[in-house]
Design a protein around this motif. Structure first.
Motif, PDB file in Angstrom:
ATOM      1  N   GLY A  48      -8.921   5.985   6.387  1.00  0.00           N
ATOM      2  CA  GLY A  48      -8.344   5.764   5.015  1.00  0.00           C
ATOM      3  C   GLY A  48      -9.079   5.028   4.186  1.00  0.00           C
ATOM      4  N   THR A  49     -10.034   4.087   4.494  1.00  0.00           N
ATOM      5  CA  THR A  49     -11.023   3.380   3.469  1.00  0.00           C
ATOM      6  C   THR A  49     -11.926   4.576   2.908  1.00  0.00           C
ATOM      7  OG1 THR A  49     -10.839   1.386   4.970  1.00  0.00           O
ATOM      8  CG2 THR A  49     -12.683   1.625   3.124  1.00  0.00           C
ATOM      9  N   SER A  50     -12.601   5.489   3.574  1.00  0.00           N
ATOM     10  CA  SER A  50     -13.388   6.340   3.025  1.00  0.00           C
ATOM     11  C   SER A  50     -12.744   7.166   2.011  1.00  0.00           C
ATOM     12  CB  SER A  50     -13.840   7.075   4.149  1.00  0.00           C
ATOM     13  OG  SER A  50     -14.726   6.384   4.869  1.00  0.00           O
ATOM     14  N   LEU A  51     -11.508   7.665   2.278  1.00  0.00           N
ATOM     15  CA  LEU A  51     -10.732   8.602   1.426  1.00  0.00           C
ATOM     16  C   LEU A  51     -10.236   7.749   0.178  1.00  0.00           C
ATOM     17  CD1 LEU A  51      -8.051  10.180   4.009  1.00  0.00           C
ATOM     18  CD2 LEU A  51     -10.112  11.305   2.746  1.00  0.00           C
ATOM     19  N   THR A  52      -9.687   6.681   0.159  1.00  0.00           N
ATOM     20  CA  THR A  52      -9.493   5.756  -0.748  1.00  0.00           C
ATOM     21  C   THR A  52     -10.603   5.700  -1.847  1.00  0.00           C
ATOM     22  OG1 THR A  52      -7.460   4.624   0.400  1.00  0.00           O
ATOM     23  CG2 THR A  52      -8.182   3.699  -1.566  1.00  0.00           C
ATOM     24  N   SER A  87      -4.577   8.734  -2.498  1.00  0.00           N
ATOM     25  CA  SER A  87      -3.082   8.124  -2.277  1.00  0.00           C
ATOM     26  C   SER A  87      -2.888   8.164  -0.685  1.00  0.00           C
ATOM     27  CB  SER A  87      -2.261   8.945  -3.042  1.00  0.00           C
ATOM     28  OG  SER A  87      -2.289   8.991  -4.310  1.00  0.00           O
ATOM     29  N   PHE A  88      -3.287   9.620  -0.254  1.00  0.00           N
ATOM     30  CA  PHE A  88      -3.062   9.635   1.489  1.00  0.00           C
ATOM     31  C   PHE A  88      -3.888   8.424   2.152  1.00  0.00           C
ATOM     32  CE2 PHE A  88      -4.336  11.477   5.535  1.00  0.00           C
ATOM     33  CZ  PHE A  88      -3.020  11.405   6.040  1.00  0.00           C
ATOM     34  N   GLY A  89      -5.177   8.076   1.644  1.00  0.00           N
ATOM     35  CA  GLY A  89      -5.732   7.249   2.348  1.00  0.00           C
ATOM     36  C   GLY A  89      -5.205   5.842   2.106  1.00  0.00           C
ATOM     37  N   MET A  90      -4.662   5.582   1.000  1.00  0.00           N
ATOM     38  CA  MET A  90      -3.865   4.179   0.961  1.00  0.00           C
ATOM     39  C   MET A  90      -2.827   4.080   1.859  1.00  0.00           C
ATOM     40  SD  MET A  90      -3.200   4.037  -3.128  1.00  0.00           S
ATOM     41  CE  MET A  90      -4.364   4.629  -4.322  1.00  0.00           C
ATOM     42  N   THR A  91      -2.210   5.137   2.324  1.00  0.00           N
ATOM     43  CA  THR A  91      -1.018   5.084   3.327  1.00  0.00           C
ATOM     44  C   THR A  91      -1.691   4.752   4.911  1.00  0.00           C
ATOM     45  OG1 THR A  91      -1.308   7.327   3.681  1.00  0.00           O
ATOM     46  CG2 THR A  91       0.428   6.558   2.186  1.00  0.00           C
ATOM     47  N   LEU A  92      -2.932   5.291   4.937  1.00  0.00           N
ATOM     48  CA  LEU A  92      -3.585   4.996   6.137  1.00  0.00           C
ATOM     49  C   LEU A  92      -4.118   3.588   6.472  1.00  0.00           C
ATOM     50  CD1 LEU A  92      -5.842   8.167   6.710  1.00  0.00           C
ATOM     51  CD2 LEU A  92      -3.371   7.773   7.563  1.00  0.00           C
ATOM     52  N   LEU A  93      -4.710   3.176   5.205  1.00  0.00           N
ATOM     53  CA  LEU A  93      -4.988   1.562   5.064  1.00  0.00           C
ATOM     54  C   LEU A  93      -3.948   0.781   5.213  1.00  0.00           C
ATOM     55  CD1 LEU A  93      -7.347   1.607   1.945  1.00  0.00           C
ATOM     56  CD2 LEU A  93      -8.055   0.907   4.261  1.00  0.00           C
ATOM     57  N   GLY A  94      -2.672   1.230   4.936  1.00  0.00           N
ATOM     58  CA  GLY A  94      -1.667   0.068   4.961  1.00  0.00           C
ATOM     59  C   GLY A  94      -0.892  -0.003   6.313  1.00  0.00           C
ATOM     60  N   ASN A  95      -0.847   1.432   7.049  1.00  0.00           N
ATOM     61  CA  ASN A  95      -0.173   1.524   8.175  1.00  0.00           C
ATOM     62  C   ASN A  95      -0.938   1.391   9.389  1.00  0.00           C
ATOM     63  OD1 ASN A  95       2.853   2.154   7.059  1.00  0.00           O
ATOM     64  ND2 ASN A  95       1.438   3.535   6.055  1.00  0.00           N
ATOM     65  N   ALA A 143       0.706   6.143  -7.123  1.00  0.00           N
ATOM     66  CA  ALA A 143      -0.401   6.851  -7.667  1.00  0.00           C
ATOM     67  C   ALA A 143      -0.216   8.402  -7.408  1.00  0.00           C
ATOM     68  CB  ALA A 143      -1.422   6.429  -6.515  1.00  0.00           C
ATOM     69  N   LEU A 144       0.568   8.698  -6.435  1.00  0.00           N
ATOM     70  CA  LEU A 144       0.796  10.315  -6.230  1.00  0.00           C
ATOM     71  C   LEU A 144       1.630  10.789  -7.299  1.00  0.00           C
ATOM     72  CD1 LEU A 144       0.507  13.025  -4.594  1.00  0.00           C
ATOM     73  CD2 LEU A 144       2.665  11.840  -3.340  1.00  0.00           C
ATOM     74  N   VAL A 145       2.596   9.941  -7.790  1.00  0.00           N
ATOM     75  CA  VAL A 145       3.678  10.341  -8.914  1.00  0.00           C
ATOM     76  C   VAL A 145       2.606  10.507 -10.195  1.00  0.00           C
ATOM     77  CG1 VAL A 145       5.376   9.808 -10.343  1.00  0.00           C
ATOM     78  CG2 VAL A 145       5.725   9.565  -7.786  1.00  0.00           C
ATOM     79  N   ILE A 146       1.937   9.582 -10.354  1.00  0.00           N
ATOM     80  CA  ILE A 146       1.106   9.734 -11.774  1.00  0.00           C
ATOM     81  C   ILE A 146      -0.010  10.629 -11.580  1.00  0.00           C
ATOM     82  CG2 ILE A 146      -0.996   8.398 -12.698  1.00  0.00           C
ATOM     83  CD1 ILE A 146       0.465   5.643 -11.956  1.00  0.00           C
ATOM     84  N   ALA A 147      -0.531  11.033 -10.515  1.00  0.00           N
ATOM     85  CA  ALA A 147      -1.311  12.062 -10.160  1.00  0.00           C
ATOM     86  C   ALA A 147      -0.750  13.487 -10.779  1.00  0.00           C
ATOM     87  CB  ALA A 147      -2.061  12.209  -8.864  1.00  0.00           C
ATOM     88  N   VAL A 148       0.659  13.655 -10.476  1.00  0.00           N
ATOM     89  CA  VAL A 148       1.220  14.884 -10.418  1.00  0.00           C
ATOM     90  C   VAL A 148       1.465  14.909 -11.999  1.00  0.00           C
ATOM     91  CG1 VAL A 148       3.097  16.107 -10.074  1.00  0.00           C
ATOM     92  CG2 VAL A 148       2.114  15.224  -8.011  1.00  0.00           C
ATOM     93  N   MET A 179       0.611  -1.068  -0.155  1.00  0.00           N
ATOM     94  CA  MET A 179      -0.004  -0.102  -0.164  1.00  0.00           C
ATOM     95  C   MET A 179       0.974   1.275  -0.077  1.00  0.00           C
ATOM     96  SD  MET A 179      -2.869  -1.128  -0.443  1.00  0.00           S
ATOM     97  CE  MET A 179      -3.906   0.638  -0.234  1.00  0.00           C
ATOM     98  N   ASN A 180       1.932   1.267   0.804  1.00  0.00           N
ATOM     99  CA  ASN A 180       2.828   2.431   0.493  1.00  0.00           C
ATOM    100  C   ASN A 180       3.562   2.811  -0.853  1.00  0.00           C
ATOM    101  OD1 ASN A 180       2.588   3.093   3.419  1.00  0.00           O
ATOM    102  ND2 ASN A 180       4.028   1.650   3.943  1.00  0.00           N
ATOM    103  N   MET A 181       3.920   1.392  -1.244  1.00  0.00           N
ATOM    104  CA  MET A 181       4.402   1.795  -2.616  1.00  0.00           C
ATOM    105  C   MET A 181       3.357   2.373  -3.800  1.00  0.00           C
ATOM    106  SD  MET A 181       7.545   1.366  -2.590  1.00  0.00           S
ATOM    107  CE  MET A 181       8.007   1.010  -4.470  1.00  0.00           C
ATOM    108  N   ALA A 182       2.135   1.593  -3.628  1.00  0.00           N
ATOM    109  CA  ALA A 182       1.073   1.875  -4.384  1.00  0.00           C
ATOM    110  C   ALA A 182       0.644   3.341  -4.240  1.00  0.00           C
ATOM    111  CB  ALA A 182      -0.099   0.868  -4.192  1.00  0.00           C
ATOM    112  N   ALA A 183       0.747   4.131  -2.894  1.00  0.00           N
ATOM    113  CA  ALA A 183       0.545   5.341  -2.774  1.00  0.00           C
ATOM    114  C   ALA A 183       1.333   6.155  -3.596  1.00  0.00           C
ATOM    115  CB  ALA A 183       0.078   5.626  -1.470  1.00  0.00           C
TER     116      ALA A 183
END
Length: 285
Positions: A168-172, A147-155, A115-120, A108-112
């Motif tokens: 994190g689930t709601s944000l993602t 992407s921030f929600g993904m980090t909350l889900l994973g950690n 995903a952030l790089v792709i967004a920018v 999830m951290n790597m995916a976040a």
């Protein structure tokens, strides 16, 4: 005769300076493009969305198989959910306890991050093309929050801190679904390289499928049909990943570069430099 020889040498030297650089100049060439199936050159940046899709999907299924092997969750193909102490195969439950939780956090951290790089990059790609920037900015903000929600889900695992995990689930899922619809509208509206329909119609279908999965997921959860809700959740996540992978269609036409220059007193601000690069060098950043 000597005059003709000198003219030929001068012409040859001029062609060497203005034409192709010599092969043995000591500077290795940087591969910017790769050949595609249609015979055209494609940017290597097209692999970034594909890496996100393949890496994340493979990582999540590894988490699932680890949890099944450790008898933590019920397999997805089991029809009856009454299997003793085993829990439904939700993604959060599969990645709740070690060793599956360790893999889940890393995935999830790597995916976040990807995903952030792709967004920018997507925001920069569309910036010189849009007339009203609010839709493009909204898409960037939505993807960043997802992407921030993904980090909350994973950690923050479900049993350790349920409240933060649910945030994190709601944000993602919430902002992720919104970002899918925004990017679908931008794809059809801007029509990059006359491929708006080729990329936009599948994205609209995926956005509709994701929205339907979100609605069905909460309905099944409320009715306590946990096995069906878990299957819907896995399908929804796979649709999300396929959506991110579709950005390879546009990224194959663009090259993104980071320019580093020496500090000067009379220098342009970052926003001015970015707008100038977007206006005059639409294929480079």
């Amino acid at each position: 005769m000597a005059k003709r020889v000198r003219e030929k040498r001068t012409t040859h030297q001029g062609q060497g300076a203005a034409g192709t650089a010599p092969k043995d100049d000591g500077v290795p060439s940087r591969p910017q493009c790769i050949p595609c199936m249609d015979g055209k050159k494609c940017s290597v940046w097209m692999f970034l969305p594909l890496v996100l899709t393949l890496f994340t999907s493979a990582g999540l299924w590894i988490v699932y198989f680890i949890a099944v092997e450790d008898n933590k969750i019920i397999p997805l193909n089991v029809a009856d959910s009454k299997s003793g102490p085993l829990k439904p195969p939700y993604i959060s439950i599969a990645g709740d306890v070690p060793p599956a939780s360790c893999v889940f956090s890393q995935v999830m951290n790597m995916a976040a991050f990807l995903a952030l790089v792709i967004a920018v990059l997507r925001f920069i790609q569309l910036k010189p093309k849009v007339l009203n920037p609010w839709l493009n900015v909204s898409g960037l903000v939505a993807l960043c929050l997802a992407s921030f929600g993904m980090t909350l889900l994973g950690n923050f695992q479900l049993t350790n801190d349920e409240e933060i995990h649910n945030v994190g689930t709601s944000l993602t899922f919430g902002f992720g679904t919104l970002a899918c619809w925004i990017q679908s509208a931008l794809t059809l509206k801007i029509n990059l390289k006359n491929e708006g329909r080729k990329a936009g119609i599948p994205r609209v279908v995926l956005s509709a499928a994701i929205t339907l999965c979100v609605v069905l997921y909460f309905i099944l959860m409320a009715q306590r049909f946990h096995m069906h809700a878990a299957r819907i959740q896995w399908g929804m996540v796979m649709c999300f990943l396929c959506y991110f992978g579709s950005f390879a269609v546009e990224f194959r036409h663009y090259r993104f570069e980071i320019i580093c220059s020496e500090y000067q007193e009379n220098f342009l601000s970052f926003s001015e430099s970015l707008s100038e690069a977007s206006e005059y060098q639409t294929d480079q950043v």
